[in-house]
Design a protein around this motif. Structure first.
Motif, short mmCIF file in Angstrom:
data_model
loop_
_atom_site.label_atom_id
_atom_site.label_comp_id
_atom_site.label_asym_id
_atom_site.label_seq_id
_atom_site.Cartn_x
_atom_site.Cartn_y
_atom_site.Cartn_z
N MET A 1 0.82 -1.19 0.00
CA MET A 1 0.00 0.00 0.00
C MET A 1 0.87 1.26 0.00
O MET A 1 0.36 2.35 -0.11
N GLU A 2 2.15 1.12 0.11
CA GLU A 2 3.05 2.27 0.12
C GLU A 2 2.90 3.05 -1.18
O GLU A 2 2.85 2.49 -2.26
N GLY A 3 2.79 4.37 -1.07
CA GLY A 3 2.64 5.22 -2.24
C GLY A 3 1.19 5.43 -2.64
O GLY A 3 0.91 6.29 -3.45
N ASP A 4 0.28 4.65 -2.09
CA ASP A 4 -1.13 4.80 -2.43
C ASP A 4 -1.86 5.70 -1.44
O ASP A 4 -3.01 6.03 -1.66
N ARG A 5 -1.19 6.08 -0.37
CA ARG A 5 -1.87 6.88 0.65
C ARG A 5 -2.00 8.33 0.19
O ARG A 5 -1.06 8.91 -0.34
N ARG A 6 -3.17 8.88 0.43
CA ARG A 6 -3.43 10.30 0.15
C ARG A 6 -3.74 10.97 1.48
O ARG A 6 -4.85 10.85 1.99
N VAL A 7 -2.75 11.65 2.00
CA VAL A 7 -2.88 12.32 3.30
C VAL A 7 -3.36 13.75 3.05
O VAL A 7 -2.68 14.54 2.40
N GLY A 8 -4.54 14.06 3.57
CA GLY A 8 -5.10 15.40 3.39
C GLY A 8 -4.82 16.27 4.59
O GLY A 8 -4.87 15.82 5.73
N VAL A 9 -4.51 17.54 4.32
CA VAL A 9 -4.34 18.53 5.38
C VAL A 9 -5.17 19.74 5.00
O VAL A 9 -4.98 20.32 3.92
N ALA A 10 -6.11 20.10 5.87
CA ALA A 10 -6.91 21.31 5.66
C ALA A 10 -6.05 22.50 6.05
O ALA A 10 -5.52 22.54 7.15
N ILE A 11 -5.88 23.43 5.12
CA ILE A 11 -4.97 24.55 5.39
C ILE A 11 -5.60 25.86 4.97
O ILE A 11 -6.18 25.98 3.91
N ASP A 12 -5.51 26.85 5.88
CA ASP A 12 -5.97 28.20 5.57
C ASP A 12 -4.86 29.22 5.87
O ASP A 12 -5.11 30.41 5.91
#
Length: 159
Positions: A1-12
């Motif tokens: 699964m390495e490389g398939d992760r989509r880590v989201g960060v909400a940023i303002d």
């Protein structure tokens, strides 16, 4: 699964969202992951055809090279600060992650939930301003809403 992760960060670009970004880079990101910044702008009147199309679905995924270009970001009405760009460029080099940004217009609670489902995100990291109970009732808390409604794991980083 390495490389398939989509880590989201909400940023303002607030101090609490920068802290969440740093925390995500230090504690969650691994080599080969995709770091996806979610930025929500207030709704507004747009004359351009692109903006009208993007208002419903959000912008296309914007690579870090374009996100670093003030002329390009002016089109999206986003002004990333130098500190955030430095953090992102360092992470992209050191952790070998792909950094992209998606800009939405409207209510942050609704648009971040849409991003989680449509991108889709493996997890979301979001900052908290540390509002008290009464302030949360009147102002609303995006982080509280995400914890209760998101369809992926959510980590709240307190200021």
């Amino acid at each position: 699964m390495e490389g398939d992760r989509r880590v989201g960060v909400a940023i303002d670009f607030s101090p609490c969202s920068k802290k969440a970004l740093k925390w995500a880079i230090d504690n969650v990101l691994r080599d080969g992951d995709h770091l996806i910044l979610i930025n929500v702008q207030p709704e507004g009147y747009y004359e351009g055809g692109e903006m009208q199309l993007w208002e419903a679905t959000g912008s296309p995924l914007i690579p870090l090279s374009e996100f670093s270009d003030p002329a390009i970001m002016k089109k999206y009405k986003v002004k990333p600060d130098a500190e955030t760009l430095d953090i992102l460029n360092t992470a992209a080099r050191q952790k070998e992650v792909v950094v992209v940004t998606k800009v939405f217009w409207g209510d942050a609670r609704v648009k971040i939930c849409e991003a989680i489902d449509n991108i889709p995100l493996s997890c979301l990291i979001i900052g908290s301003r540390g509002l008290g109970k009464i302030q949360r009732v009147f102002l609303g808390s995006v982080s509280s809403h995400m914890v209760n409604t998101a369809t992926c794991p959510v980590t709240v980083v307190k200021a």
